[in-house]
Enzyme design. Sequence first.
Site, PDB file in Angstrom:
ATOM      1  N   ASP A   1     -13.961  33.768 -60.220  1.00 54.27           N
ATOM      2  CA  ASP A   1     -13.776  32.370 -60.614  1.00 54.27           C
ATOM      3  C   ASP A   1     -13.242  32.304 -62.038  1.00 54.27           C
ATOM      4  O   ASP A   1     -13.416  33.249 -62.821  1.00 54.27           O
ATOM      5  CB  ASP A   1     -15.123  31.620 -60.572  1.00 54.27           C
ATOM      6  CG  ASP A   1     -15.699  31.562 -59.169  1.00 54.27           C
ATOM      7  OD1 ASP A   1     -14.926  31.698 -58.205  1.00 54.27           O
ATOM      8  OD2 ASP A   1     -16.933  31.397 -59.067  1.00 54.27           O
TER       9      ASP A   1
HETATM   10  N1  URA Z   1     -19.397  34.952 -56.884  1.00 57.72           N
HETATM   11  C1  URA Z   1     -19.136  33.795 -57.538  1.00 57.72           C
HETATM   12  O1  URA Z   1     -19.852  32.825 -57.376  1.00 57.72           O
HETATM   13  N2  URA Z   1     -18.106  33.778 -58.389  1.00 57.72           N
HETATM   14  C2  URA Z   1     -17.310  34.840 -58.643  1.00 57.72           C
HETATM   15  O2  URA Z   1     -16.382  34.767 -59.447  1.00 57.72           O
HETATM   16  C3  URA Z   1     -17.590  36.033 -57.958  1.00 57.72           C
HETATM   17  C4  URA Z   1     -18.639  36.069 -57.075  1.00 57.72           C
END
Ligand code: URA
Length: 240
Positions: free
Chosen positions: A103
């Site tokens: 993310d």
């Molecule tokens: N899980 C999440 O919630 N975000 C990420 O970036 C990776 C795994």
Amino acid sequence: MRLDKYLADMNLGSRKEVKGLIKKGWVTVNGEVIKSDKFQVKEIEDQVFLDGEEVVYQKDFYYLLNKPAGVISATVDDYEETVLDLFDDESYREDLFPVGRLDKDTEGLLVITNDGALAHRLLSPKRHVEKEYYAEVSGILTEKDQERFAEGLTIDGGEECLPATLSITAVDEASESCSIHLILHEGKFHQVKRMVQAVGKEVTYLKRIRMGGLQLDESLAYGEYRSLTPEEVQLLEKRA
Ligand code: URA
């Protein structure tokens, strides 16, 4: 492979630019000046020199990036900074891409490569390559939560997660928060955040620290990257 493609693949200029260099007589193959861009080169055996410097052919490129928060896991974007915008001109190639996504606000280990086959193997749901995350959480996770994670949690939208290993590494009663390590064997959208949410708590900070056998290199500052060693490329494919 054609000589102009060989040189362009090694990032020495566009196809048009390297054709110009070949025509000018700047390129030798096995000691002979070659002026035809169609000349066929054997990538492994032949010795290619450009302006007196050897050009060794490399097909696959592998980098470990310590992703900072605030950049997106894409190759190009009109509005947002991408992980490939962090690459300098020498390392940047148009065929590089990130293996999977973190993310925008997640930090840590991201592999960047042009090896589609390796990326496919790493991301294949059948292979269950482990991903380990460090997270800070608002709310205190409990042994009961650990059991639920180990059994396989159902998250919002009814999606069922594979069993995951949750370790609670620090608890701060005063601020009602904790730190965890979480090992997943799959990669659903926002998975760590959604799993923590499913047990009534909230991720406030998230960082990936391992993929397969490859650990995040903590000596890399956020936004820095380096090439993987051949041993690290092999480790990547290991589950544990
Ligand atoms: N899980 C999440 O919630 N975000 C990420 O970036 C990776 C795994």
